[in-house]
Structures are given as C-alpha cells and as structure tokens.
Design a protein around this motif. Structure first.
Motif, PDB file in Angstrom:
ATOM      1  N   ARG A 207      -0.166 -76.144 -26.569  1.00 39.46           N
ATOM      2  CA  ARG A 207       1.021 -76.730 -27.181  1.00 39.46           C
ATOM      3  C   ARG A 207       1.641 -75.879 -28.281  1.00 39.46           C
ATOM      4  O   ARG A 207       0.967 -75.570 -29.259  1.00 39.46           O
ATOM      5  CB  ARG A 207       0.555 -78.005 -27.873  1.00 39.46           C
ATOM      6  CG  ARG A 207       1.223 -79.217 -27.469  1.00 39.46           C
ATOM      7  CD  ARG A 207       0.439 -80.402 -27.924  1.00 39.46           C
ATOM      8  NE  ARG A 207       0.562 -81.288 -26.827  1.00 39.46           N
ATOM      9  CZ  ARG A 207       1.391 -82.334 -26.812  1.00 39.46           C
ATOM     10  NH1 ARG A 207       2.052 -82.692 -27.875  1.00 39.46           N
ATOM     11  NH2 ARG A 207       1.515 -83.041 -25.737  1.00 39.46           N
TER      12      ARG A 207
ATOM     13  N   VAL B 115       2.354 -84.446 -21.499  1.00 39.12           N
ATOM     14  CA  VAL B 115       3.620 -84.688 -22.204  1.00 39.12           C
ATOM     15  C   VAL B 115       3.432 -85.428 -23.513  1.00 39.12           C
ATOM     16  O   VAL B 115       4.398 -85.671 -24.219  1.00 39.12           O
ATOM     17  CB  VAL B 115       4.649 -85.463 -21.348  1.00 39.12           C
ATOM     18  CG1 VAL B 115       4.996 -84.694 -20.092  1.00 39.12           C
ATOM     19  CG2 VAL B 115       4.169 -86.866 -21.027  1.00 39.12           C
TER      20      VAL B 115
ATOM     21  N   ALA C 188      10.527 -84.834 -20.603  1.00 40.73           N
ATOM     22  CA  ALA C 188       9.504 -83.791 -20.579  1.00 40.73           C
ATOM     23  C   ALA C 188       8.936 -83.492 -19.193  1.00 40.73           C
ATOM     24  O   ALA C 188       8.729 -82.326 -18.855  1.00 40.73           O
ATOM     25  CB  ALA C 188       8.387 -84.156 -21.556  1.00 40.73           C
TER      26      ALA C 188
ATOM     27  N   HIS D 220       7.240 -81.466 -29.592  1.00 37.66           N
ATOM     28  CA  HIS D 220       6.272 -80.468 -29.145  1.00 37.66           C
ATOM     29  C   HIS D 220       6.701 -79.935 -27.780  1.00 37.66           C
ATOM     30  O   HIS D 220       7.554 -80.527 -27.132  1.00 37.66           O
ATOM     31  CB  HIS D 220       4.880 -81.097 -29.032  1.00 37.66           C
ATOM     32  CG  HIS D 220       4.251 -81.392 -30.359  1.00 37.66           C
ATOM     33  ND1 HIS D 220       2.938 -81.742 -30.501  1.00 37.66           N
ATOM     34  CD2 HIS D 220       4.762 -81.366 -31.612  1.00 37.66           C
ATOM     35  CE1 HIS D 220       2.659 -81.933 -31.777  1.00 37.66           C
ATOM     36  NE2 HIS D 220       3.752 -81.724 -32.471  1.00 37.66           N
ATOM     37  N   GLY D 221       6.073 -78.834 -27.382  1.00 38.74           N
ATOM     38  CA  GLY D 221       6.454 -78.226 -26.108  1.00 38.74           C
ATOM     39  C   GLY D 221       5.395 -78.401 -25.042  1.00 38.74           C
ATOM     40  O   GLY D 221       4.403 -79.112 -25.241  1.00 38.74           O
TER      41      GLY D 221
ATOM     42  N   GLN E 259       6.381 -84.622 -25.989  1.00 36.61           N
ATOM     43  CA  GLN E 259       6.927 -83.300 -25.690  1.00 36.61           C
ATOM     44  C   GLN E 259       8.444 -83.387 -25.534  1.00 36.61           C
ATOM     45  O   GLN E 259       8.964 -84.371 -25.047  1.00 36.61           O
ATOM     46  CB  GLN E 259       6.299 -82.865 -24.363  1.00 36.61           C
ATOM     47  CG  GLN E 259       6.608 -81.473 -23.904  1.00 36.61           C
ATOM     48  CD  GLN E 259       6.043 -81.200 -22.506  1.00 36.61           C
ATOM     49  OE1 GLN E 259       6.777 -80.979 -21.564  1.00 36.61           O
ATOM     50  NE2 GLN E 259       4.731 -81.216 -22.367  1.00 36.61           N
TER      51      GLN E 259
ATOM     52  N   ASP F 276       0.414 -80.945 -16.715  1.00 37.00           N
ATOM     53  CA  ASP F 276       1.103 -80.887 -17.997  1.00 37.00           C
ATOM     54  C   ASP F 276       0.915 -82.175 -18.783  1.00 37.00           C
ATOM     55  O   ASP F 276       1.041 -83.272 -18.242  1.00 37.00           O
ATOM     56  CB  ASP F 276       2.599 -80.624 -17.770  1.00 37.00           C
ATOM     57  CG  ASP F 276       3.293 -80.256 -19.054  1.00 37.00           C
ATOM     58  OD1 ASP F 276       2.991 -79.183 -19.590  1.00 37.00           O
ATOM     59  OD2 ASP F 276       4.125 -81.047 -19.534  1.00 37.00           O
TER      60      ASP F 276
ATOM     61  N   ASP G 273       2.276 -78.268 -22.553  1.00 38.94           N
ATOM     62  CA  ASP G 273       0.850 -78.222 -22.873  1.00 38.94           C
ATOM     63  C   ASP G 273       0.205 -78.230 -21.487  1.00 38.94           C
ATOM     64  O   ASP G 273       0.013 -79.284 -20.898  1.00 38.94           O
ATOM     65  CB  ASP G 273       0.521 -79.488 -23.682  1.00 38.94           C
ATOM     66  CG  ASP G 273      -0.931 -79.562 -24.134  1.00 38.94           C
ATOM     67  OD1 ASP G 273      -1.757 -78.781 -23.654  1.00 38.94           O
ATOM     68  OD2 ASP G 273      -1.212 -80.448 -24.979  1.00 38.94           O
TER      69      ASP G 273
ATOM     70  N   ALA H 227       5.943 -75.110 -29.925  1.00 39.19           N
ATOM     71  CA  ALA H 227       7.324 -75.551 -29.743  1.00 39.19           C
ATOM     72  C   ALA H 227       8.236 -74.547 -30.420  1.00 39.19           C
ATOM     73  O   ALA H 227       7.781 -73.513 -30.900  1.00 39.19           O
ATOM     74  CB  ALA H 227       7.537 -76.949 -30.312  1.00 39.19           C
TER      75      ALA H 227
END
Ligand code: FES
Ligand code: FES
Lengths: 797, 171
Positions: free
Chosen positions: A191, A319, A326, A290-291, A360, A317, A293, A193
């Motif tokens: 993770r 989320v 996401a 967040h981005g 995410q 992934d 993961d 971002a």
C-alpha cells in the motif's frame, strides 16, 4: 532531452511559459483553504481507534457544552439525511457513508463530526466526545480476507469478496502446454498512495432561497457534482461545484466525496457555510485515499529463444474497508495486460477483497503501475532463467513499429509506437554501456550495485470501459469532455473548461490548442474553469486524458469557430466559404489576398451587424465541442474483451543504483528514461510530470508504505513514518523524447500525466535485483526499504 | 487561553495584533492577516510548505507560535516580488523552467532558495539540493526547481549586485 519542435505547429510543442505558474509564484493561487466565507464554521472529526467495533453510544454533551461548538453529528443522523455513497460494483450491501453508521470498520474511520466557530475549538470539542465501542474481530491481510471464515467487514454482504472473475483471452492452456519453459513467482505491491502536499478540503454553503448548495473543493473526480447531489438528495442542478479552485496536487486521489457530502449536509443543517480541511493525520488515516495493495501470482510460458507465449496472472487486491471505485483499478490494466509485448494469450484472474484498513482510492495509473511492476519482474526472470540479456530479451518480445495498430488478446488495440527506437534512445541517454562498466567496477570494489531496465505503456485517453466490464448493470460507453469558446465584442477570446486542475496546466493546454487552431497568440487567450452549473460535461483529469480529451475538445471548438469566422468573412466578401482563406483570424480571397476582412471587422459583424451575417447564422461569435473518447462507444464482449483506452504512450527506463551493505539504503546514481507520448503540447509540462512521476515511483519502490501492524493499527500516519522522497533521494533525471504521433487525436498527442510513475518502480526493482543477484538474493516485494534490504543482505551473511 | 500583544513587521509593513498563546504563525498569517500564499501541508514540521523568513532565516511557520514573531521581521511569498503583478528574478526563473505544477510547495521552495541565494551567490547543484532538502514537492521531482535556482543564481550574478543585496533587492 530537447525535442525537435514539430515544425508543423506554431505554438504546440514549442517552449512556452505556462499560464498558471505566474499566480502561484506570486503567492496568488486560490486553494480551497484560502476560501473564507462570512460566518463560516469549521469541522473536526472523531475517529475510531479500533479496526472493527460496534458503536454502542456517542455522548456529545461535554463537547456541546463548550462555547462556540455548534453541533456534533453522528453516522446515524447522517444516514437518515443522506443516501449511501455510490459504489462502482453491483454490491448493494456494501454501504458507505461519510461517518460510520453503527459499525466502525477501520482505524481512523470518522465516527462523528464536530462543528464549531474555529477549527481549534472543533478539535478541543472532538476530544470531549465520548464514544463507547464494542471491539469486533477484524482482518487486515488480503489472503486471510479471502478465506470464507474471515470476519466480513460488511456483515450484510456476508463475505469479504467483492469481485472475482477469471478472464481467459486466447488458448492459454495450449500455449502453456506447448511452451518449452514455465516459471512462476509472486510479486507484492504494498500500500502506498500519491499523498499530495495539500490535504483534501471542502467548503460548502447552502442558499435556502435559491435551494442551492455552493461547493469549493480540492477535487479531481469524474461525476463529482452528480454524485454529491445524489447523496444529498438534491437535484443535480441544486449543487454548484466551483472548478476555479486550485488543487494542491492530486495524481488521482483527490476524491473527497465523503468529505463533501458531510460538509454539504452540515452547511444545510446549520444554515451557515462549513469548511472541512483534513489535517495530515485525518488525511493519511481517514481520508480514504490509500492506493492499490496487491498480490500478483504470475506464471509465464516461454521458449528457449526467449519468446514469451502466454501469461497467467492472478491479482488479489485489498481495497480496505469500503469499495467506491477502487475495484476498477484491477480492470483498467486489462487494456495493457501484456505490456508492450507480443504475448499471444493471457489468463487474468482479478480478485477484490475488503479488509479493516483505510479505503483505497484512485492512484496515478489506476492499477497500471503495480501491473507493470509484475510484468517487468516476469520479463527479467525469464531473461535470468534463460541466461539471455534482459535488453535483448525485451527486443525480441516488443511489438514492432510496423505491427501497429496492434490488437492484444484482451481486446484493446494499441494505436502507434516505436518501442525499439525509444528503448535505444533510453539506453543511449543513460549511457548503458558505461553503467554496466560502472556496476562491474563497483562490484569489484566490494559494493552492491545494479542496473535496472523497464519498458512499459501508459494507456491514455481515460475512457471508463472497465465500468461495464466489471459491472454489467453499468452501460457506460462514453467518458466525454468539453470546451466552449466565445469571442467578445472587442475580439477577446475566452475558453471554458468544466473541471478543476491540480497542476497539469490545463489553461496552458487549452490556450495553446485554441491559439494554434485560430492562429492567435495563446498569451492573449483567457481560459476559465467554470462551475458545474454553467459547464458542459467533463469527466475530469483522470486516466491521462486531458491532452487528448480537453485538448481535442478545445481543438474541436476552435475549428468550429474558425469555420464560422470564415463563413462570415466569405459572405461579406461575396464568395463561397471554399473560396475564402482563413489566416490568423483574418479572412481573405484565396485568389486575391488583398481583398480581406480583418478579425476585428468580423467580430464586429458577428456582434452588431446581423444584416451582414450569412443567413441562418446565430449572432455573436461562439462555439462548443463535446468530445467522445476516440475508440469509445462499445460495450465489452461476453468473454471480456474491450477497447480500454484509445492511446498508448511508451517509456523505457534505465537506472543505476548502489545499496549500502550495512544500512540497506539505496543511492540512485543515474536515471534516464526514453519517453514517447506522441506530440507534446507543452514540452516543459510533459517533462515536469515525467520527472515528478519518476520521483513518485522512487517513493513507491523504496520508501513509501501505509504499513499496518497485526492489530490493524496504521503505523505510518505522518510524514515522519510515511517517507516522501526529497531532493536528496531523487537524482538528476535525463529524459530522451521520441514522437510517434497517435493517429486518433487532433495533433497526434497521447497522455502523459502518469508518465514516469508507470515504469520507475519496475526499473528500480529490476536494478535492486540485479544488485542482489551476485549475493544469491532476490526480492519481488515493494517497497524495498532500507530496513528490508539491510536485513536481507545481513541474512545472506 | 492567554492572549498576547505582539508587534512585528510583515513584508515591510509594521503591525501589531493580539493573539492566543497557542496560535501558530502559519494560522496567524493565513487566517488573521489573510496572507494565504503560505501553505500548511503537514503541520508537523516535515514538508516545508509553510516556510517564511523570520529575520532573514527560513522557519517553519507551523512549528512557530505567533507570539514568537513578536519584535521580528517576517517575509512571506507575497513579499518576494518587487511590486504587485511583477515577479522577482528568483520567481521569474521558476516560471522560466516551469519549476512547479500545482504550486502548493512553491512558496516554501521560494523562501528556501531565496535564503540560499542571499548567502551563496554561486551554489553548486549539491548545495541547491541541500538548501531545498527540507521542502517536499510531490509534483516536480525537483529537477526543474534545481534548474530554476541555478538560473536565478546566474541571473543575479549577472545583475552585478552583491549577492545579498541582489536577493534582498528582489523584494
Ligand atoms: S506545514 Fe509546516 S512543515 Fe509542513
Ligand atoms: S508543485 Fe505541487 S507539490 Fe510542488
């Protein structure tokens, strides 16, 4: 790095100062936190300390007793006054509101909002709100979440699985069976971002007589006004989002829909303007930004010659606690699922799960950078397995210049490219042979040194084909953008766009394009960001789309205007429009340029002399163009093939680095990138975004991680723990430009907003692995922090 | 909450105000004086977006209390240009090299590099990187900022003034 300016253009591709920089340099930007309305109230948030807990009670009496505190609003109240926020997938039981309703699902989730006369007061009062929780079992690991016995983050939904589909494009089983070699490995993208320096903020003001909510926000989000109105149970025209707010960086994540719904609700309920500006902790923990993961399980089938025949990719992934858009970040990479390579068949299993972590949001590249990292790791491993040079192996597999347009197994057609040429330029710019010698000399001297290579694509043009692909109930096949232009009575040109900007230089883009088409100096053209009530539709600057879509819309509007000017001039000259020639705003007889009308005369006719206008023409001088995404307009096939984005930019990275044996810290000694995004509208802007993307990629590769402990507590909620690269970590970078125009766009341009970031993590991971190889080590997990590398090297003795 | 009377100079103009003991300088500048060119990015001293000159030295206004500014001379980004609508040489060099995108870190970068050039007329690339090492930029990757500062140094040297005066002259 200097591009040959394309001589076909007068303003496009030339060195030109931007329109925007001046105001920022004078300290005169207008960010959301700069907006102060009379009687404005301020919000602070009460956040959950638990990753999962029932909210038993909320006692706000002590907070409300503080003078100056106006309200404490809970999730229960909000849920009765607003509708749940939109979700991309068809998952009606996964409901999300701006404040936790009944259950808190991650550490930092907002549980109550405190509104007061100042932010400081609101913070004081937030500390006095007493919340009684009953902690629940939680899950923070995506694989554990996939286990049906894991505690579901959304009990009503029944499990943590949001989406799972296995796509098979082409004869994967046959290709694997026929291949001479097969390898398998796991790649882990943890993770991170984009973490802009400006946090998210919003100001909302309700006018009860006009029944209108005015909103200023640091927003970069498609369909934001519509979603805001819907959640607030207002008609679409009951919300006016002001797009003239300067956004202090976004790169995807500035989608504060929950913040904005909350602020809008509060402004209406309290009858006063309300401002919510996240502090850094609220941003990192509760900002829902967040981005990806992601865990990739990769299998590659290839021949002894190094030709890659087929891929199997399983992408899991995480989320976080809510879905939003996401899960679509697993969908967009389908449009470039084989990267720049000729790989005949692919299996792609996309799995999206919820966990008790911060939700995410869209991050630069929308899932493409993690995917590129997995693909390039695969290519490097194939080369190592066969003992073939990494560059030679790439050359054998790259799509050749004469094969475009090239359709990949998952259904997207790549528009154009010259990958071999760009790779060669990157190697030359980086001084590849020297880097190899330098590496070998460093190794001789006992250092740990490596060279990395990465090739990748930047799909651009920002269509939204992953929506119908992942959610059949959603039949979106357009993702239009628009521009309108008007010329005033004295010839002043104003162009209007319907979205805000976060550093991409859209005013420069539009003025350059309009200036180019009309032959008028861009300096003299004013570009305004209108508001959502007056704007034509826009889908905002996502998916590397604005050079193509806003640039295309501006070109379209300017061409219409040019045709109108020509028609007026020709009519006045008494000839057919075909017999007239447009030159820089003037219109003349093609056969006798001495007979002409000046721009000013034509403007005068348009504005005042209806009797001199061609019949059927509207008075005034204006135009508008709404542009559909090139190649858009079709739904996916049953087997999940679709044209994802229209244009494909290419980049090749070369990096040299050394790893300190004791501290594990990486020092990047050389960085070069070959970049082809077609025609650059403004080279300084493209280069700037590319440098910035690489810096961001260096962070993702080496430093940045939203880490959680086993209990679901976020360990990196400040800039002390979440490390953003500074001028010490980011080296000098060389860009080698190349231009393969896109046949699909107005000037041959492609997107570039994600440039650099899409390949830098892969290139750095490749260099680290090259450095580790002599020690018999390898690592396919990001970020490769000093701690991780130091331990790994120490472990190897 | 105790209130304090402070007297100070901002961008050449002397002023006085009554401030709460806990009020930070960045909030005071932005909210009370409406000098919104100075930005708050982290409010814990890491990003440098809030940098201002306090008696000529760059400080983080998020870690400085307004009361600490009593008796001092403050320069913010709004004070760097010779007059409204114009830019100083350093600012103009940032424009020339496109040393910014979203602009949020820019005032801090200008403050840090202004202080550098006041002390060092011919900084090396390493010295420039050191000077802005405490200022985070998420947009640019720093390259065009480093170029801008080098260009400004060259222009300021060309302007034939001692470095200190030339840098001061800009505001
Ligand atoms: S806001 Fe002061 S250092 Fe970040
Ligand atoms: S210009 Fe955006 S953070 Fe530096």
């Amino acid at each position: 790095m200097s591009a040959e300016p394309n001589s076909a253009f007068r303003y496009i591709s030339r060195k030109r100062r931007t329109k925007e920089d001046h105001r920022f340099l004078a300290g005169n930007g207008r960010y959301v936190a700069d907006i102060a309305l009379p009687r404005m109230l301020h919000v602070a948030l009460v956040a959950s300390p638990y990753p999962a807990a029932h909210i038993l009670s909320i006692d706000a009496s002590a907070a409300l007793a503080l003078p100056g505190v106006k309200a404490v609003v809970t999730g229960d109240e909000l849920a009765s006054g607003t509708d749940a926020l939109a979700s991309g997938l068809d998952i009606p039981k996964v409901r999300r509101y701006p404040l936790a309703v009944g259950t808190a699902r991650y550490v930092g989730e907002w549980v109550a909002a405190v509104v007061a006369e100042s932010r400081a007061l609101a913070e004081d009062a937030a500390e006095l709100v007493e919340v009684e929780y009953e902690p629940l079992p939680s899950v923070s690991d995506p694989e554990a979440a996939l286990d049906p016995s894991s505690p579901p983050v959304h009990a009503d939904h029944g499990s943590n699985l949001l989406y799972r589909r296995k796509f098979v494009w082409g004869p994967v089983d046959e290709d694997f069976a026929a291949a001479e070699h097969r390898i398998e490995f796991r790649a882990r993208w943890n993770r991170n971002a984009t973490v802009p320096i400006e946090t998210f903020g919003v100001v909302a003001s309700w006018d009860p007589t006009a029944q209108l909510l005015d909103v200023w926000a640091s927003i970069q989000m498609p369909k934001f006004p519509d979603q805001l109105a819907k959640a607030l149970r207002l008609p679409g025209n009951g919300v006016r989002v002001h797009f003239d707010v300067d956004v202090g960086g976004s790169y995807g994540v500035k989608r504060g829909i929950k913040h904005s719904v909350l602020a809008g609700y509060l402004a209406r309920r309290l009858g006063r303007p309300v401002r919510l500006i996240e502090d850094r902790l609220e941003n990192m923990r509760g900002g829902d930004a967040h981005g990806p993961d992601r865990i990739f399980d990769m299998a590659v089938a290839f021949d002894s010659s190094g030709i890659i025949r087929s891929l199997r990719i399983r992408a899991l992934d995480d989320v976080g606690a809510h879905a939003g858009r996401a899960p679509f970040q697993l969908g967009k990479p389908i449009g470039a699922i084989v990267g720049p390579y000729r790989i005949a068949s692919v299996e792609y299993e996309a799995i999206s799960v919820t966990t008790n972590k911060t939700p995410q949001e869209a991050v630069r590249g929308f899932g493409q950078s993690p995917t590129n990292f997995a693909l390039e790791s695969a290519v490097d491993r194939v080369a190592r397995h066969l003992g073939i040079d990494r560059i030679e192996l790439r050359r054998r597999n790259l799509i050749r210049h004469d094969e475009f347009p090239y359709t990949i197994p998952s259904g997207s057609t790549y528009d154009s490219g010259d990958y071999h040429a760009v790779l060669d330029k990157a190697l030359a710019a980086g001084g590849y042979e020297d880097l190899v010698r330098r590496r070998d000399a460093a190794r001789e001297a006992g250092k740990i040194a490596g060279v990395g290579i990465a090739c990748c694509l930047e799909p651009s043009g920002g269509n939204s084909a992953f929506e119908p692909l992942f959610n059949p109930k959603n039949e979106t096949t357009t993702w239009m953008d628009s521009c309108s232009i008007k010329v005033d009575l004295y010839g002043g040109i104003v162009a209007m766009m319907g979205t805000s900007s976060s550093g991409q230089g859209h005013e420069t883009l539009v003025s350059t394009v309009v200036g180019e088409v009309l032959g008028r100096d861009p300096e003299t053209i004013r570009v305004v960001h209108s508001d959502s009530l007056s704007a034509l539709p826009s889908n905002s600057p996502v998916g590397s789309r604005m050079a193509i879509m806003l640039g295309g819309a501006a070109a379209g509007a300017a061409k219409k205007l040019k045709a109108t000017i020509t028609a007026i001039g020709a009519h006045r000259l008494g000839v057919a429009p075909e017999a007239a020639e447009y030159r820089d705003g003037d219109v003349m007889l093609a056969s006798d340029p001495g007979r002409r009308l000046t721009f000013d005369q034509i403007v005068e006719i348009a504005h005042r002399k209806f009797h001199e206008l061609p019949p059927g023409l509207e008075p005034g001088l204006q135009s508008a163009h709404v542009m559909e995404v090139p190649t858009g307009g079709t739904l996916p096939t049953a087997d999940g093939r679709v044209q994802m984005y229209p244009c494909y930019a290419f980049e090749a990275h070369v990096v040299y680095l050394e790893i300190d044996r004791i501290t594990g810290k990486v020092a990047i000694g050389r960085y070069a990138v070959g970049h082809d995004c077609g025609t650059m509208i403004n080279p300084d802007i493209v280069h700037g975004m590319t440098y910035g993307g690489i810096a961001h990629g260096i962070g993702a590769a080496l430093y940045e991680r939203f880490a959680y402990d086993g209990e679901g507590q976020l360990l990196s909620g400040s800039f002390m723990d979440y490390l953003i690269p500074s001028s010490h970590e980011v080296p000098d970078i060389t860009i080698a430009d190349h231009c393969t125009p896109s046949p699909l766009t107005s000037f041959g341009q492609k997107g570039s907003g994600e440039a650099g970031y899409l390949g830098a993590p892969a290139a750095i991971a490749g260099a680290v692995n090259d450095a580790l190889a002599p020690l018999g080590l390898s690592l396919t997990e990001l970020p490769m922090t000093p701690g991780v590398l130091g331990d790994l090297i120490a472990g190897a003795g | 909450m105790s209130q304090h009377e402070i007297t100070f100079t901002v961008n050449g103009e002397s002023q006085s105000a009554t401030v709460a003991a806990r009020l930070t300088l960045v909030d005071f500048l932005r909210d009370a004086l409406r000098l919104t060119g100075t930005h708050a990015g982290c409010e814990h001293g890491v990003c440098g977006a809030c940098s201002v000159l306090l008696d000529g030295v760059p400080v983080r206004s998020c870690l400085t209390l307004a009361v600490q500014a009593d008796g001092s001379e403050i320069v913010t980004v709004e004070g760097l240009a010779p007059e409204p609508g114009t830019l100083g040489i350093l600012q103009d060099s940032f424009w020339e090299t496109h040393a910014l995108q979203c602009g949020f870190c820019t005032s801090g970068m200008l403050i840090a590099s202004h202080a550098l050039l006041a002390a060092n007329a011919s900084p090396t690339e390493d010295e420039i990187r050191e000077a802005i090492g405490g200022n985070l930029c998420r947009c640019t990757g720093y390259k065009q900022i480093v170029d801008a500062i080098a260009l400004a140094a060259e222009r300021l040297r060309g302007s034939n003034l001692p470095a200190k005066e030339a840098a001061d002259d800009e505001r």
